[in-house]
Design a protein around this motif. Structure first.
Motif, mmCIF file in Angstrom:
data_model
loop_
_atom_site.group_PDB
_atom_site.id
_atom_site.type_symbol
_atom_site.label_atom_id
_atom_site.label_comp_id
_atom_site.label_asym_id
_atom_site.label_seq_id
_atom_site.Cartn_x
_atom_site.Cartn_y
_atom_site.Cartn_z
ATOM 1 N N VAL A 164 8.734 5.514 12.347
ATOM 2 C CA VAL A 164 7.790 6.347 12.732
ATOM 3 C C VAL A 164 7.534 6.365 14.165
ATOM 4 C CG1 VAL A 164 5.681 8.004 12.174
ATOM 5 C CG2 VAL A 164 7.124 6.972 10.294
ATOM 6 N N ARG A 191 6.851 -12.218 -0.346
ATOM 7 C CA ARG A 191 7.112 -10.882 0.088
ATOM 8 C C ARG A 191 8.407 -10.291 0.167
ATOM 9 N NH1 ARG A 191 2.101 -9.136 2.154
ATOM 10 N NH2 ARG A 191 3.085 -7.063 2.368
ATOM 11 N N LYS A 240 7.669 -11.741 5.370
ATOM 12 C CA LYS A 240 6.642 -11.281 6.251
ATOM 13 C C LYS A 240 5.384 -12.155 6.096
ATOM 14 C CE LYS A 240 3.299 -7.451 6.044
ATOM 15 N NZ LYS A 240 3.611 -6.703 7.371
ATOM 16 N N ASN A 269 -3.883 -2.301 4.848
ATOM 17 C CA ASN A 269 -4.447 -2.577 6.162
ATOM 18 C C ASN A 269 -4.714 -1.528 7.123
ATOM 19 O OD1 ASN A 269 -4.267 -5.436 5.182
ATOM 20 N ND2 ASN A 269 -3.337 -6.241 6.968
ATOM 21 N N GLU A 279 9.936 3.271 6.311
ATOM 22 C CA GLU A 279 9.797 1.987 6.496
ATOM 23 C C GLU A 279 10.783 1.588 7.597
ATOM 24 O OE1 GLU A 279 7.834 -0.915 5.710
ATOM 25 O OE2 GLU A 279 9.179 -1.683 6.984
ATOM 26 N N CYS A 328 -0.172 -14.549 -2.397
ATOM 27 C CA CYS A 328 -1.018 -14.692 -3.777
ATOM 28 C C CYS A 328 -1.468 -13.377 -4.072
ATOM 29 C CB CYS A 328 -2.207 -15.663 -3.379
ATOM 30 S SG CYS A 328 -1.636 -17.304 -3.026
ATOM 31 N N ARG A 349 13.062 -8.328 3.338
ATOM 32 C CA ARG A 349 12.392 -9.297 4.746
ATOM 33 C C ARG A 349 11.152 -10.195 4.466
ATOM 34 N NH1 ARG A 349 8.159 -7.073 3.560
ATOM 35 N NH2 ARG A 349 6.852 -5.483 4.092
ATOM 36 N N ILE A 360 -3.518 -7.831 -0.251
ATOM 37 C CA ILE A 360 -2.574 -7.074 -1.151
ATOM 38 C C ILE A 360 -3.432 -6.402 -2.327
ATOM 39 C CG2 ILE A 360 -0.701 -7.319 -2.978
ATOM 40 C CD1 ILE A 360 0.254 -10.071 -1.384
ATOM 41 N N GLY A 367 0.152 -15.249 2.819
ATOM 42 C CA GLY A 367 0.146 -16.046 1.734
ATOM 43 C C GLY A 367 0.628 -16.122 0.344
ATOM 44 N N ALA A 393 0.932 -1.255 0.100
ATOM 45 C CA ALA A 393 -0.079 0.153 -0.062
ATOM 46 C C ALA A 393 0.782 1.328 0.154
ATOM 47 C CB ALA A 393 -0.953 0.051 1.195
#
Ligand SMILES: Cc1cc2nc3c(=O)[nH]c(=O)nc-3n(C[C@H](O)[C@H](O)[C@H](O)COP(=O)(O)OP(=O)(O)OC[C@H]3O[C@@H](n4cnc5c(N)ncnc54)[C@H](O)[C@@H]3O)c2cc1C
Length: 411
Positions: free
Chosen positions: A129, A105, A42, A295, A34, A47, A40, A308, A45, A15
């Motif tokens: 942050v 990911r 994550k 999310n 970030e 897909c 990294r 996603i 799943g 996102a």
């Protein structure tokens, strides 16, 4: 280091990076912040539904995604205990690339974050942050870059894309107090040589949870799922000293023949990773003047694997709305009122586009997790496996994405 930006984006998951690409290309000065170093792993799943492939093209990463991702996913299987029902997955509307595919990911998120940087976004990473203060037109973000003390940057507009599993540090105490038995904890592990057909998406249903398996890039299988906090506690009580991932794997092998068979000759690659608590639901309307995507805006139970999609699509919905009005949204005279108006429009569009997916996913998740409901649904599914195909359609997998056509050729 530059200390003032038009837009600060918190989080470089799909996102955040997609938003950063779209704003930076339209001429905004963008900070993409970030917490973790990439690549990294994550919990996911992994897909990516077919409806997003044109968006990946528009973001400039479609070709690389096609080159790296696993096979087209054309069938879905629902596995429960020793039983399995297999059905076709619905194809998307495009003539080519009609089916979703999986990409780890570590690769997917890095591709998108690199594209954001190439589009002109300033990438602050690893950098957490800590707080967001001020309001539309005059935000201040306190950051903790790795190895340096604290830094404060200014941004006219803030986009929260930090997902839903890690609250901002300032919100942590609030979340800690509110733990519930129905909280979900999510797990993922990768396996080499798993016996899963490359075009198959097995979905797992078990008491107190659900999950999925898939063969992603490089033939590596992903096994991911969610377990309710009360079930996890009971499993850990029965195997004292074992890690949460180990007890989940042992339970899946014991209770789900499909997992046992798939992993019989497989070797785990890397440790189990976990995150949570997950609390699917909508997180808009917080009155802080911050735009939320992915999310951070709202989370569907991941049984439908649409997170996603919602992350990428919400980035496009937001960018289409604010790119055309950049002058007023950023001018010191009008930013406060213009951003609050745009936020109300964005949140209404978000609800129209995604709220339905959250409801469908919640129904599927509760049926999958509750033995009595799953037992009642099973004869129906065995008789009419096409209900699974329809379920994938209801969850939004083939829903046309209007932005896809509008952004063709934008990369
Ligand atoms: C078990 C499971 C399986 C799933 N399977 C699928 C699937 O197959 N397909 C699918 O489409 N979706 C799936 N999902 C959902 C999907 O993983 C999420 O919806 C998706 O990752 C959301 O993307 P995002 O960009 O909003 O947030 P995220 O991907 O969570 O990214 C948020 C980023 O923000 C960073 N961040 C957090 N806090 C800070 C901070 N304070 N400062 C700076 N950075 C910060 C994080 O490090 C992270 O990189 C699954 C989820 C689970 C739990």
């Amino acid at each position: 280091m530059r200390m003032s930006f038009d837009a600060a984006i918190v989080g470089a998951g799909p996102a955040g990076s997609a938003t950063a690409i779209l704003l930076a290309r339209a001429g905004w000065s963008v900070a993409l912040i970030e917490r973790q170093a990439f690549p990294r792993r994550k919990v996911c799943g992994e897909c990516v539904a077919a409806s997003n492939l044109a968006l990946l093209d528009a973001l400039g990463v479609g070709r690389e995604f096609d080159r790296r991702a696993g096979a087209e996913l054309r069938r879905v299987a629902l596995l429960r205990g020793g039983d399995a029902v297999v059905a076709a997955l619905p194809g998307g509307e495009a003539k080519a690339r009609r089916w979703g595919r999986a990409l780890g990911r570590e690769q997917f998120d890095t591709l998108l974050a690199d594209a954001a940087e190439a589009a002109g976004a300033t990438r602050l990473q690893p950098c957490a942050v800590q707080t967001i203060e001020g309001g539309p037109g005059a935000f201040r973000l306190r950051l903790r870059p790795s190895g340096v003390g604290e830094v404060t940057i200014a941004a006219s507009l803030v986009v929260a894309a930090h997902g839903s599993w890690e609250p901002l540090p300032a919100e942590r105490d609030e979340q800690r107090e509110a733990r519930a038995a129905s909280d979900l904890f999510a797990f993922k592990a990768n396996f080499r040589d798993a016996a899963i057909a490359a075009d198959l998406l097995p979905v797992l249903s078990f008491a107190g949870g659900y999950g999925g398996m898939v063969v992603a890039d490089d033939g590596l299988a992903t096994l991911a799922g969610c377990v309710r906090a009360d079930r996890l506690q009971a499993l850990r009580g029965a195997l004292p000293g074992a890690s949460a991932g180990a007890v989940v794997e042992a339970m899946l092998r014991r209770e789900c023949a499909g997992v046992r068979d798939a992993l019989a000759g497989a070797t785990r690659v890397g440790p189990w990773i976990a995150s949570g608590p997950l609390r699917p639901g909508v997180r808009l309307g917080q009155g802080d003047g911050v735009f939320r995507v992915g999310n951070a805006a709202g989370e569907a139970h991941p049984i439908v694997g649409e997170g996603i999609s919602m992350a990428l699509q919400s980035a496009f919905v937001l960018a289409e709305l604010i790119n055309g009005d950049r002058g007023r949204l950023l001018s010191s005279a009008s930013a406060g009122a213009a951003q609050r108006r745009a936020l109300a429009v964005y949140e209404a569009r978000w609800r129209r586009r995604f709220a339905h997916r959250l409801r469908v996913a919640a129904v599927f998740a509760h049926v999958a997790m509750r033995p009595a409901l799953a037992r009642a649904a099973w004869p129906l599914l065995r008789r009419w496996p096409a209900v699974l195909t329809a379920g994938a359609r209801w969850s939004g997998k083939t829903r046309p994405v209007p932005e896809a056509a509008r952004w063709v050729g934008a990369a």
